[in-house]
Design a protein around this motif. Structure first.
Motif, PDB file in Angstrom:
ATOM      1  N   ALA A 107      34.320  38.150  25.995  1.00 18.50           N
ATOM      2  CA  ALA A 107      35.764  38.314  26.183  1.00 18.50           C
ATOM      3  C   ALA A 107      36.534  37.235  25.437  1.00 18.50           C
ATOM      4  O   ALA A 107      37.583  37.506  24.840  1.00 18.50           O
ATOM      5  CB  ALA A 107      36.098  38.275  27.678  1.00 18.50           C
ATOM      6  N   TRP A 108      36.032  36.005  25.443  1.00 19.79           N
ATOM      7  CA  TRP A 108      36.725  34.923  24.742  1.00 19.79           C
ATOM      8  C   TRP A 108      36.681  35.136  23.228  1.00 19.79           C
ATOM      9  O   TRP A 108      37.644  34.798  22.526  1.00 19.79           O
ATOM     10  CB  TRP A 108      36.102  33.582  25.113  1.00 19.79           C
ATOM     11  N   ALA A 109      35.582  35.678  22.705  1.00 19.97           N
ATOM     12  CA  ALA A 109      35.521  35.980  21.273  1.00 19.97           C
ATOM     13  C   ALA A 109      36.569  37.020  20.895  1.00 19.97           C
ATOM     14  O   ALA A 109      37.208  36.928  19.838  1.00 19.97           O
ATOM     15  CB  ALA A 109      34.125  36.465  20.907  1.00 19.97           C
ATOM     16  N   LEU A 164      45.603  33.700  28.840  1.00 21.59           N
ATOM     17  CA  LEU A 164      44.961  33.993  30.123  1.00 21.59           C
ATOM     18  C   LEU A 164      45.047  35.482  30.453  1.00 21.59           C
ATOM     19  O   LEU A 164      44.078  36.081  30.945  1.00 21.59           O
ATOM     20  CB  LEU A 164      45.602  33.165  31.232  1.00 21.59           C
ATOM     21  N   CYS A 165      46.191  36.097  30.171  1.00 21.12           N
ATOM     22  CA  CYS A 165      46.327  37.541  30.413  1.00 21.12           C
ATOM     23  C   CYS A 165      45.386  38.334  29.522  1.00 21.12           C
ATOM     24  O   CYS A 165      44.750  39.299  29.968  1.00 21.12           O
ATOM     25  CB  CYS A 165      47.773  37.979  30.179  1.00 21.12           C
ATOM     26  N   LEU A 166      45.284  37.942  28.254  1.00 25.21           N
ATOM     27  CA  LEU A 166      44.350  38.611  27.350  1.00 25.21           C
ATOM     28  C   LEU A 166      42.914  38.461  27.834  1.00 25.21           C
ATOM     29  O   LEU A 166      42.120  39.415  27.785  1.00 25.21           O
ATOM     30  CB  LEU A 166      44.488  38.022  25.942  1.00 25.21           C
ATOM     31  N   LEU A 167      42.572  37.250  28.288  1.00 26.52           N
ATOM     32  CA  LEU A 167      41.203  37.004  28.750  1.00 26.52           C
ATOM     33  C   LEU A 167      40.878  37.855  29.969  1.00 26.52           C
ATOM     34  O   LEU A 167      39.800  38.473  30.047  1.00 26.52           O
ATOM     35  CB  LEU A 167      41.031  35.520  29.069  1.00 26.52           C
ATOM     36  N   TRP A 213      42.317  40.650  30.836  1.00 24.40           N
ATOM     37  CA  TRP A 213      42.283  42.050  30.415  1.00 24.40           C
ATOM     38  C   TRP A 213      40.946  42.381  29.758  1.00 24.40           C
ATOM     39  O   TRP A 213      40.332  43.411  30.057  1.00 24.40           O
ATOM     40  CB  TRP A 213      43.440  42.310  29.452  1.00 24.40           C
ATOM     41  N   ARG A 214      40.486  41.508  28.868  1.00 25.93           N
ATOM     42  CA  ARG A 214      39.218  41.766  28.188  1.00 25.93           C
ATOM     43  C   ARG A 214      38.047  41.735  29.166  1.00 25.93           C
ATOM     44  O   ARG A 214      37.117  42.545  29.067  1.00 25.93           O
ATOM     45  CB  ARG A 214      39.013  40.723  27.085  1.00 25.93           C
ATOM     46  N   ILE A 215      38.060  40.790  30.099  1.00 25.63           N
ATOM     47  CA  ILE A 215      36.974  40.729  31.081  1.00 25.63           C
ATOM     48  C   ILE A 215      36.944  41.998  31.921  1.00 25.63           C
ATOM     49  O   ILE A 215      35.874  42.583  32.154  1.00 25.63           O
ATOM     50  CB  ILE A 215      37.144  39.481  31.973  1.00 25.63           C
ATOM     51  N   GLY A 216      38.119  42.442  32.389  1.00 26.72           N
ATOM     52  CA  GLY A 216      38.160  43.657  33.189  1.00 26.72           C
ATOM     53  C   GLY A 216      37.733  44.883  32.414  1.00 26.72           C
ATOM     54  O   GLY A 216      36.977  45.721  32.921  1.00 26.72           O
ATOM     55  N   MET A 217      38.188  45.002  31.173  1.00 30.03           N
ATOM     56  CA  MET A 217      37.842  46.157  30.363  1.00 30.03           C
ATOM     57  C   MET A 217      36.353  46.201  30.054  1.00 30.03           C
ATOM     58  O   MET A 217      35.688  47.229  30.232  1.00 30.03           O
ATOM     59  CB  MET A 217      38.641  46.130  29.063  1.00 30.03           C
TER      60      MET A 217
END
Length: 283
Positions: A166-168, A192-195, A197-201
């Motif tokens: 997710a961080w990548a 933080l919102c992007l992170l 979102w990516r973790i959840g997705m």
């Protein structure tokens, strides 16, 4: 947060590699040789990114030395950073060096040189994460869900792999933001919102595929394959022009279509909200 981003990147990478090592030792000690072999095999695709990094060094006029080859053999080539000040065209800084400079300046230093170098480093790191971290995440999630629900070490390894991947993706999104005229490094709230979102997705898609594989076994390949074909044709319909040669253009669409089974990556310039909406509507 912006200045801490390079250190966080290295910390996540170190934690992910440490968890992978602990997982391989765990399988070897407990006698799960099949899972041990598959876990070790997940490392092999990551050498594609290391090979591209070596070719990048050669293109920048840095002949590969024994020390440089050793770093890439240990999969540390993306962290290579020669000593020196501000980068210039041809300077072979990697994820750590370029990320640190972008974090200090907000992406506004030296015109387009730093954002482009940061983009090269982010793309290499994202490629490594998709080729190496994602298969490891799928494997360890399957072990935890279907084989050993009480497995603490595989669970921790899967969680760190999810966070690292997710961080990548977030780092790549920050690079695309820097490409826009007048835009600087995103604020901490946006990151933080992007992170999240990516973790959840990623987490929901990986878990859904693993649960489907547990219930229907190899039929998961048919479902993932159908999704991959649809996304590949969708990319062809968008007429992406990143790759000029026809054969490489088709290969690029097929590879990105496989990535779209798990997450959306913007590969076209301009606003992407309509493409994101279509992606989530059909998948």
């Amino acid at each position: 947060m912006r200045r801490a981003a390079p250190g966080l990147s290295l910390a996540l990478l170190a934690a992910e590699r440490g968890a992978w090592l602990c997982t391989t030792i765990y399988y070897l000690v407990t006698g799960h040789l099949g899972w041990f072999g598959l876990t070790v095999a997940c490392v092999a695709p990551g050498y594609v990114a290391q090979l591209l990094s070596i070719l990048w060094f050669q293109a920048d006029g840095h002949p590969p030395s024994c020390w440089l080859l050793t770093l890439h053999l240990l999969q540390l080539g993306l962290c290579k950073r020669p000593a020196g000040g501000t980068p210039h065209p041809g300077d072979s800084r990697r994820y750590w060096g370029v990320s640190r400079l972008v974090a200090k300046t907000g992406g506004g230093a030296r015109g387009e040189e730093v954002p482009v170098q940061y983009g090269d480093a982010c793309v290499l790191r994202l490629l490594e994460a998709l080729l190496q971290t994602l298969p490891h995440l799928l494997l360890q999630t399957y072990v935890v869900v279907a084989i050993d629900p009480a497995g603490f070490i595989p669970g921790v390894s899967a969680g760190l792999s999810l966070l690292s991947l997710a961080w990548a993706l977030v780092s790549y999104s920050c690079f695309t933001c820097l490409l826009r005229p007048g835009h600087l490094f995103p604020p901490v709230t946006a990151i933080l919102c992007l992170l999240l979102w990516r973790i959840g997705m990623l987490g929901t898609r990986v878990l859904a595929l693993v649960l489907f594989a547990r219930l229907y076994s190899c039929w998961v390949l048919a479902v993932a394959g159908a999704h991959w074909l649809f996304m590949s044709f969708w990319l062809v319909a968008q007429q992406t022009d990143i790759v000029a040669q026809p054969c490489r253009w088709r290969l690029f669409n097929c590879l990105v279509g496989a990535v779209y089974v798990f997450c959306y990556v913007n590969v076209r310039p301009g606003p992407s909200k309509n493409r994101v909406a279509v992606f989530y509507a059909v998948s």
